[in-house]
Design a protein around this motif. Structure first.
Motif, short mmCIF file in Angstrom:
data_model
loop_
_atom_site.label_atom_id
_atom_site.label_comp_id
_atom_site.label_asym_id
_atom_site.label_seq_id
_atom_site.Cartn_x
_atom_site.Cartn_y
_atom_site.Cartn_z
N VAL A 1 28.12 -0.39 40.36
CA VAL A 1 28.67 0.95 39.52
C VAL A 1 27.68 2.18 39.82
O VAL A 1 28.06 3.32 39.65
CB VAL A 1 28.67 0.77 38.26
CG1 VAL A 1 29.53 -0.38 37.85
CG2 VAL A 1 27.22 0.45 37.49
N PHE B 1 30.00 -2.05 30.68
CA PHE B 1 30.93 -3.21 31.00
C PHE B 1 31.39 -3.91 29.89
O PHE B 1 30.67 -4.73 29.08
CB PHE B 1 30.18 -4.37 31.79
CG PHE B 1 29.68 -3.77 33.17
CD1 PHE B 1 30.43 -4.18 34.47
CD2 PHE B 1 28.32 -3.18 33.31
CE1 PHE B 1 30.15 -3.40 35.84
CE2 PHE B 1 28.00 -2.65 34.55
CZ PHE B 1 28.84 -2.75 35.80
N GLY C 1 25.67 2.18 33.70
CA GLY C 1 27.14 1.45 33.75
C GLY C 1 27.50 1.01 32.66
O GLY C 1 26.66 0.28 31.82
N HIS D 1 34.28 -1.24 40.08
CA HIS D 1 33.37 -2.32 39.54
C HIS D 1 32.63 -2.92 40.37
O HIS D 1 31.69 -3.50 40.02
CB HIS D 1 34.17 -3.01 38.59
CG HIS D 1 34.88 -2.34 37.31
ND1 HIS D 1 33.72 -1.70 36.47
CD2 HIS D 1 35.88 -2.31 36.77
CE1 HIS D 1 34.51 -1.27 35.41
NE2 HIS D 1 35.75 -1.49 35.69
N SER E 1 35.57 -0.52 32.24
CA SER E 1 34.30 0.57 32.43
C SER E 1 34.57 1.58 31.45
O SER E 1 35.36 1.25 30.67
CB SER E 1 34.96 1.18 34.01
OG SER E 1 36.06 1.69 33.78
#
Length: 496
Positions: free
Chosen positions: A31, A112, A110, A27, A459
């Motif tokens: 990413v 999150f 990415g 992370h 993730s």
């Protein structure tokens, strides 16, 4: 969610995840892999991982070979209304998750999770870290009826009820009272029919879906045998679609009760209607006025459950039981239509009517809420003011999905909407209206902010661990998955 619940949820996030910080180097810093051929690739973040967010990201990644996209989600799990809104007996609709997974697995994307924008990170902090910010956080609240008795036990928002049987963490403790034989649903849209279908479906059918076990257990004990769907306008204005109507007409063990008087004369009107409305109205008229087939007649004659549509009625009060401790029915204002078609409005006639039922579900729509004082918002419409997804007077800020256009349409509508917003971003990049010449830190800056608060984002590979556990648990009991309901348990799965 109340401020107290937000605080406790935030505490549990920190306690569970604090031990993971050293294990999640993937992370940190960035990413995205170092593959870009440009020194400062455009960075875009999307707030919300439902259909609107994923379709926006998908279009950006497909049509710009250098753009880097990060998706932020407040829950530890992705997919929004596909996971928490689509009915469990509609698994084919959830197949879009396969496409979204491909997007999330792109080396230029990415994910999150476990990050609440507006609390953990501000919109302004996102704007400083990214060239463009897209708000796709949907409609997180319910519309209120605004009538006496709305707060009585036994009255629920359909949104919360759907969240309960679909495993939305915020609704896992709903525990609806299903002891009444009659349920009254205020609304005649697809969500209303979804709720009616779940209440009336044979348990053997539901056992094969991903409905939560707590909901399944409650439905096994349910006394509901009759569902009444109330609409303030008439058959020509129902908001459900023909697919959902067909499902209700063919629901095993259940018969429709359609009053023929409601449909007299509609056959002559249908020829001038738009095709979707025409087909829907024709099916309603046929079901109400024509003799059923021998097969349907036999099936309905032994059915133990039933549903019906009641038109030209608007709720004005939830009626309490004799002891005043719970709902016992609804007082309805009899209405008439002014205007024509979808633009017609219902006005009261002065007559009232009472219907009895101990379970009342309000299905009058969702609404979006403001995310930040820095973002313009129209509270009456429940949307962010925008033009083609460009937030008005806010360069670099965009929106897509329900917070852009209101809580209407199906997933394909949201797909087109997300593509439109993404296209606006691409056009602004090309024209220079969106300045991407200077470097922006993207996820690296946000990770630093989160680290200071001891919040570790989830993730997509973390989500895949949760997915594997849910699928395995479902397999053990013959279901496609058994959803984890507690966010803290989700985080524990990831940390193990």
């Amino acid at each position: 969610m109340s401020p107290c619940c937000n605080w406790m949820w935030g505490l549990s996030r920190r306690l569970v995840l604090s031990g993971r910080c050293q294990l999640s180097a993937r992370h940190n810093v960035d990413v995205h892999r170092s593959f870009s051929s440009v020194p400062h690739p455009p960075r875009v973040c999307v707030v919300g991982s439902g259909p609107a967010g994923f379709y926006t990201a998908q279009h950006l990644l497909k049509h710009h070979t250098e753009v880097l996209v990060d998706i932020y989600e407040k829950l530890p799990v992705p997919f929004g209304l596909v996971r928490f809104g689509v009915a469990p007996d509609h698994p084919e609709v959830k197949n879009v998750i396969n496409t979204f997974t491909q997007t999330a697995q792109s080396e230029r994307c990415g994910f999150f999770g476990n990050v609440t924008i507006g609390n953990d990170v501000t919109v302004e902090e996102l704007q400083a870290a990214y060239h463009a910010v897209v708000l796709s956080y949907g409609a997180e609240d319910k519309r209120e009826l605004g009538i006496p008795g709305e707060d009585l036990p036994g009255v629920y928002a359909a949104r919360d009820f759907v969240g309960w049987y679909n495993g939305l963490p915020y609704n896992r403790h709903l525990n609806p009272d299903l002891s009444s034989d009659t349920a009254i649903i205020l609304g005649q849209g697809n969500v209303a029919l979804d709720v009616a279908r779940i209440l009336l479906s044979p348990i053997e059918l539901l056992k094969k879906t991903d409905i939560t076990q707590c909901a399944l257990d409650a439905l096994i004990q349910s006394h509901v045998r009759r569902v009444l769907l109330i609409g303030r306008r008439g058959p020509l204005q129902v908001a459900f679609t023909i697919k959902e109507l067909r499902e209700m007409l063919h629901l095993p063990g259940t018969r429709p009760r359609l009053d023929p008087n409601d449909y007299q004369g509609l056959g002559d009107i249908t020829k001038d209607l738009p095709r979707p409305r025409k087909r829907l109205t024709e099916l309603l008229v046929k079901s109400a006025l024509e003799e059923p087939t021998e097969k349907d007649a036999t099936r309905w004659s032994v059915a133990e459950r039933e549903w019906s549509l009641r038109f030209f009625r608007s709720p004005i009060e939830i009626l309490p039981s004799k002891d005043g401790n719970k709902a016992a029915g609804v007082r309805l204002s009899v209405t008439r239509i002014e205007g024509t078609g979808d633009n017609s409005i219902a006005v009261p006639t002065g007559q009232v009517e009472d219907v009895s039922g101990g379970l009342v579900l309000s299905s009058i729509g969702y609404k979006s809420i403001p995310i930040s004082q820095a973002v313009p918002f129209l509270p009456k419409q429940g949307v962010i003011p925008n033009s083609m997804g460009r937030v008005k007077e806010s360069p670099g800020l965009y929106c897509s999905g329900w917070v852009k256009r209101g809580p209407v349409g199906v997933i394909t509508t949201t797909m087109s909407d997300g593509f439109e917003t993404a296209q606006a971003i691409l056009e602004d990049m090309k024209s220079g209206n969106l300045n991407c010449s200077e470097s922006r830190p993207g996820a690296a800056a946000i990770q630093k902010l989160l680290s200071l608060k001891q919040i570790q984002p989830i993730s997509f590979s973390d989500w895949e661990k949760i997915d594997a556990v849910e699928t395995a648990r479902g397999l053990e009991i013959g279901k496609p998955r058994e959803k984890i309901l507690d966010p803290q348990e989700m985080l524990s799965v990831v940390s193990n």
